[in-house]
Design a protein around this motif. Structure first.
Motif, short mmCIF file in Angstrom:
data_model
loop_
_atom_site.label_atom_id
_atom_site.label_comp_id
_atom_site.label_asym_id
_atom_site.label_seq_id
_atom_site.Cartn_x
_atom_site.Cartn_y
_atom_site.Cartn_z
N TYR A 1 32.98 27.94 21.95
CA TYR A 1 33.17 28.15 23.39
C TYR A 1 31.85 27.92 24.14
O TYR A 1 30.76 28.14 23.59
CB TYR A 1 33.63 29.58 23.67
CG TYR A 1 35.06 29.88 23.28
CD1 TYR A 1 36.11 29.59 24.14
CD2 TYR A 1 35.35 30.48 22.05
CE1 TYR A 1 37.41 29.89 23.79
CE2 TYR A 1 36.66 30.77 21.70
CZ TYR A 1 37.68 30.47 22.57
OH TYR A 1 38.98 30.77 22.22
N HIS A 2 32.01 27.51 25.40
CA HIS A 2 30.86 27.51 26.32
C HIS A 2 31.00 28.76 27.17
O HIS A 2 32.04 29.01 27.78
CB HIS A 2 30.85 26.27 27.20
CG HIS A 2 29.63 26.20 28.08
ND1 HIS A 2 28.44 25.66 27.65
CD2 HIS A 2 29.42 26.63 29.34
CE1 HIS A 2 27.55 25.76 28.62
NE2 HIS A 2 28.12 26.34 29.65
N ARG B 1 30.03 31.96 21.11
CA ARG B 1 29.48 30.59 21.05
C ARG B 1 29.68 29.97 19.67
O ARG B 1 29.88 28.75 19.55
CB ARG B 1 28.00 30.61 21.43
CG ARG B 1 27.74 30.93 22.91
CD ARG B 1 26.27 30.75 23.28
NE ARG B 1 26.05 30.92 24.71
CZ ARG B 1 25.56 32.04 25.26
NH1 ARG B 1 25.23 33.07 24.49
NH2 ARG B 1 25.39 32.12 26.57
N GLN C 1 37.00 21.11 26.97
CA GLN C 1 36.28 22.26 27.52
C GLN C 1 36.95 23.55 27.04
O GLN C 1 38.16 23.72 27.20
CB GLN C 1 36.28 22.23 29.05
CG GLN C 1 35.40 21.16 29.65
CD GLN C 1 35.01 21.47 31.09
OE1 GLN C 1 35.84 21.89 31.88
NE2 GLN C 1 33.76 21.25 31.43
N ASN D 1 35.99 27.17 27.92
CA ASN D 1 35.06 27.93 28.76
C ASN D 1 35.50 29.38 28.93
O ASN D 1 36.67 29.65 29.25
CB ASN D 1 34.96 27.30 30.16
CG ASN D 1 34.32 25.92 30.13
OD1 ASN D 1 33.81 25.48 29.10
ND2 ASN D 1 34.34 25.24 31.25
#
Length: 282
Positions: free
Chosen positions: A75-76, A71, A41, A43
């Motif tokens: 990355y989220h 993005r 992850q 984030n």
């Protein structure tokens, strides 16, 4: 050996508000995934002010462009709508993402080897403690503010100004040499002052590309850091006592793995009694 499973959680409002507005998110990703770790992850928790977007189309375009760029780096992006509150004297705009970060961390902590929280907010101290109890190693990266509670709970603590290439040089328009190469601009902390010989030493974090496992695990350990020597004449008219422990930017001259010299020094951040740093006031 399987790669480390890593989760990176960035409290963007906190970081932007404490000096990190120009942060290089590509360098942040590389630091988080050092040693070939797997990014489970990545984030970033941000906000958007729809009223401001409606009033200022130029601002709206810049925000959307930034989101697209983030993005593209893998990355989220969690974007929360800012709310407006009238406190009787002025309208306050807030978009609190603390709960979102806490939920995501706790949902994944047991499945991660290492968690990196980028924030200086002390409200996250209990979250760090809970994540550690679930077996994750927790690192904190902060900029100009970092609460004592957060520092005490973290397994490792990094000042963002000292991470290679994370923040731009104070010398606008300077060279773009990779951090650690001879001639590059580097930041480190003043470790010692020798008044008799009119010299001092600076420790700085080495670039972690290709580093061994020990350096990747503990890049701030003295044996894993670079060392540079400087002439006290570089910093005239400064109180020597206040210089110790300060963050300084300099041009690195010499080989990275040998004793180097530091030239063209600029004072950057001063240590505080609380155990963190503030902008250097000239």
């Amino acid at each position: 050996m399987l790669p480390e499973r890593v989760g990176l959680y960035v409290d963007q409002a906190n970081i932007n508000g404490s000096g990190g507005f120009e942060l290089d998110y590509s360098a942040l990703r590389d630091f988080a995934l050092r040693g070939g770790a797997k990014g489970v992850q990545l984030n970033i928790y941000s906000s958007i002010d729809l009223l401001k977007n409606e009033r200022d189309t130029g601002w709206s375009g810049r925000v959307m462009g930034f989101h697209t760029a983030i993005r593209s780096l893998g990355y989220h992006l969690f974007v929360k709508e800012a709310k407006h509150y009238d406190d009787g004297e002025k309208v306050v705009t807030k978009a609190n993402v603390d709960v979102d970060i806490a939920v995501n961390v706790m949902e994944n902590a047991a499945k991660l080897d290492r968690i990196i929280l980028m924030s200086g907010d002390g409200d996250f101290a209990p979250l760090i403690a809970a994540a550690r109890r679930l077996g994750a190693r927790v690192e904190v990266i902060a900029m100009d503010t970092c609460s004592a509670a957060l520092r005490n709970e973290a397994d490792a603590l990094f000042n963002g100004w000292l991470i290679p290439d994370l923040m731009p040089s104070l010398e606008k328009g300077g060279n773009n040499l990779q951090w650690g190469l001879s001639g590059s601009r580097v930041r480190g902390t003043i470790e010692s002052i020798d008044e008799e010989n009119r010299m001092g030493t600076i420790r700085y974090m080495k670039h972690l590309r290709g580093a061994d496992h020990t350096t990747v695990f503990a890049p701030l350990a003295p044996e894993n850091q670079g060392m540079a020597v400087f002439d006290l004449c570089e910093l005239k008219n400064l109180d020597l006592f206040s210089m110790r422990g300060a963050i300084v930017e300099f041009t690195l001259m010499g080989e990275m793995d040998l004793l180097a010299s530091a030239k063209e020094l600029l004072m950057h951040r001063a240590p505080t009694r609380s155990g963190w740093y503030r902008p250097w006031l000239s």
